[in-house]
Write a protein that holds these residues in place. Structure first.
Motif, short mmCIF file in Angstrom:
data_model
loop_
_atom_site.label_atom_id
_atom_site.label_comp_id
_atom_site.label_asym_id
_atom_site.label_seq_id
_atom_site.Cartn_x
_atom_site.Cartn_y
_atom_site.Cartn_z
N GLY A 1 18.81 -3.39 12.36
CA GLY A 1 20.25 -3.47 12.35
C GLY A 1 20.84 -4.79 12.77
N ILE B 1 27.12 -6.23 5.47
CA ILE B 1 27.83 -5.96 6.73
C ILE B 1 28.35 -7.31 7.23
CG2 ILE B 1 27.69 -5.00 9.04
CD1 ILE B 1 27.20 -2.98 6.75
N LEU C 1 22.42 5.22 8.05
CA LEU C 1 23.10 3.98 8.42
C LEU C 1 24.37 4.31 9.18
CD1 LEU C 1 23.22 0.83 8.08
CD2 LEU C 1 24.77 1.26 6.18
N LEU D 1 22.33 -3.85 4.47
CA LEU D 1 22.65 -4.67 5.63
C LEU D 1 23.16 -6.06 5.25
CD1 LEU D 1 19.75 -3.79 8.12
CD2 LEU D 1 22.13 -3.04 8.22
N TYR E 1 31.53 -6.72 12.44
CA TYR E 1 31.02 -5.35 12.37
C TYR E 1 29.52 -5.29 12.66
CZ TYR E 1 35.38 -3.39 10.71
OH TYR E 1 36.68 -2.96 10.64
N ASN E 2 29.09 -4.14 13.15
CA ASN E 2 27.69 -3.83 13.40
C ASN E 2 27.23 -2.74 12.43
OD1 ASN E 2 27.13 -4.12 17.02
ND2 ASN E 2 28.10 -5.54 15.60
N ALA E 3 25.94 -2.68 12.20
CA ALA E 3 25.36 -1.58 11.44
C ALA E 3 23.93 -1.37 11.93
CB ALA E 3 25.37 -1.86 9.95
N HIS F 1 20.44 0.91 11.22
CA HIS F 1 19.74 1.72 10.23
C HIS F 1 18.50 2.35 10.86
CE1 HIS F 1 16.71 2.28 7.00
NE2 HIS F 1 17.76 2.62 6.27
N ILE G 1 30.44 2.78 17.86
CA ILE G 1 29.58 3.54 16.95
C ILE G 1 28.77 4.54 17.78
CG2 ILE G 1 27.84 3.40 15.14
CD1 ILE G 1 28.46 0.38 14.98
N GLY H 1 26.28 -0.79 20.17
CA GLY H 1 27.14 -0.49 19.03
C GLY H 1 28.59 -0.25 19.33
N TYR I 1 27.76 2.54 10.99
CA TYR I 1 28.53 1.29 10.78
C TYR I 1 29.85 1.37 11.54
CZ TYR I 1 31.78 -1.74 8.12
OH TYR I 1 32.72 -2.65 7.75
#
Length: 435
Positions: free
Chosen positions: A155, A276, A294, A273, A280-282, A284, A135, A132, A296
């Motif tokens: 994710g 996104i 979540l 999701l 970018y990453n996310a 969950h 993050i 991430g 992000y």
């Protein structure tokens, strides 16, 4: 004044990000830590000099000088890859040095060996930047969610793949063209296989699963598929069905067994999701106590990743100052409570599916295909065929109700063997609205 001295191996993109972060945030870190966090030495085989602001930092081409330096408290490995990174990390640990790394590939393959060596030598291993980028996903999982049974992880964990799919979706550009653009802009490597074939995402999922479930999950435990076969036509059909295609990492806790997979997925636009986009990453999580969480942010880059590496350095530095090394276990679970995983066979997966079959438009073809699906107990939800010309192949798009993966694979094998089928069938799993 007490100092926490850092030895850095690798002065590449992330190494420069860490150095710049420690330099720019020096006064702030002093006020927060109560000691100077100092980059004392850098080992890099290609750097002939360091930027002017690091004139007091020792530069060497031999990492062994860092291991032998008694003043170095923390060794940061940022060269990536398996070797010599594995050797360097283990050597630092055996010299009683704490270690920070962003090397997800190394940890997803040799993590068990490295963490066991750290316990034996009573040192810490920080790896926030391995998943991430900037993050704080590792810290959130192993500390913020420590009171939860993690039911699922899902994710978008690779910014390059997400950038490519976003461009394909927004502009209708073929995969190869978007990949070339991503390489020119620096979003994709010259050899993009790790990103677009899902391997990088798999590294990260293995690390998160190990922390979440208290099992040493290896790269090879996870079924992996990439996005290189996705075409604009699939993107367009996804749009018609109210979905966007994303490369997802998915894991679920099924009691004794763990589900583990990485693949392109049709995600309903109503799902968080699906929205996104770009690089970018996310990630969950669903926990039995907290519910849905979540996280992000930017999943890569010099400064975001450098920020995450610096966070590990500060955490370990604080523990050194308070004589509380290993207060928080590296993998959240106490080492003696971490076991081996049981992974659910991919053949047992059940979910809805999208199929794009390319075939000659002849009488009876659709009936034959439907018969094959019926033979394998796959219930068809809808069929779309947009063009009609007997001499040209057409795309037949079929959505299924929930089906079994083994039956799907058997059906595709039979369909692709038909004389009228001119290309391999494209299969994309569909995420349901309630997942």
């Amino acid at each position: 004044m007490k100092q926490i001295q850092v030895g850095l191996i690798g002065f590449g993109t992330v190494g420069r990000g860490l150095a710049q972060t420690l330099y720019e945030q020096k006064d702030r870190l002093l006020r927060k830590v109560g000691a100077e966090v100092v980059l004392a030495q850098v080992a890099d085989t290609s750097a002939e000099s360091l930027p002017e602001q690091f004139s007091d930092v020792k530069l060497t081409k031999d990492a062994n000088e860092i291991f032998a330096n008694p003043d170095i408290d923390i060794v940061v490995e940022l060269i990536g890859g398996m070797e010599p990174a594995r050797t360097f990390v283990l050597e630092a640990i055996n010299h009683g040095k704490h270690v920070v790394t962003a090397n997800k590939a190394l940890l997803s393959v040799h993590g068990k060996e490295i963490f066991e060596a750290a316990v034996a030598n009573n040192v810490e291993v920080g790896f926030e930047a391995s998943v991430g980028g900037g993050i704080p996903v590792i810290k959130s999982l192993k500390e913020g969610l420590v009171a939860n049974r993690i039911n699922s992880i899902m994710g978008i964990m690779n910014g390059t793949a997400n950038y490519i799919l976003t461009k394909m979706t927004d502009h209708g550009v073929p995969f190869d063209e978007v990949l070339k653009d991503a390489q020119e802009q620096g979003f994709a490597e010259a050899d993009p296989a790790y990103d677009v074939e899902g391997i990088d995402t798999t590294h990260k999922l293995a690390i998160l699963m190990t922390i979440a479930y208290g099992k040493h999950v290896h790269l090879d435990d996870i079924n992996t598929e990439g996005i290189s076969n996705i075409k604009p036509i699939d993107i367009e059909f996804a749009r018609e069905f109210g979905c966007r295609i994303k490369l997802l990492a998915i894991s679920r806790h099924h009691g004794e067994y763990l589900e583990a997979r990485v693949h392109p997925t049709m995600v309903p636009t109503s799902h968080m999701l699906a929205n996104i986009n770009g690089a970018y990453n996310a990630i969950h999580f669903n926990g039995d106590t907290v519910g849905n969480v979540l996280l992000y942010g930017l999943g890569a880059g010099m400064m975001p990743t450098g920020s995450a590496v610096a966070a590990d350095v500060v955490d370990i530095g604080r523990n050194i100052l308070c004589s509380s090394v290993n207060r928080v276990p590296a993998l959240s679970y106490l080492p003696e409570n971490i076991g081996s995983p049981k992974i659910s066979p991919m053949s047992e997966l059940t979910c809805p599916y999208y199929f794009r079959i390319t075939a000659l438009d002849k009488p009876g073809v659709l009936a034959t295909i439907a018969g094959i699906f019926n033979k394998h107990a796959i219930s068809i939800k809808s069929v779309i065929q947009k063009s009609r010309h007997e001499l040209d192949p057409v795309s037949i798009v079929i959505l299924s109700h929930t089906a079994n993966e083994a039956a799907v694979q058997a059906s595709i094998a039979e369909i692709d063997a038909l004389d009228v089928c001119t290309e391999k069938t494209v299969k994309i799993r569909i995420l349901t609205d309630d997942e």
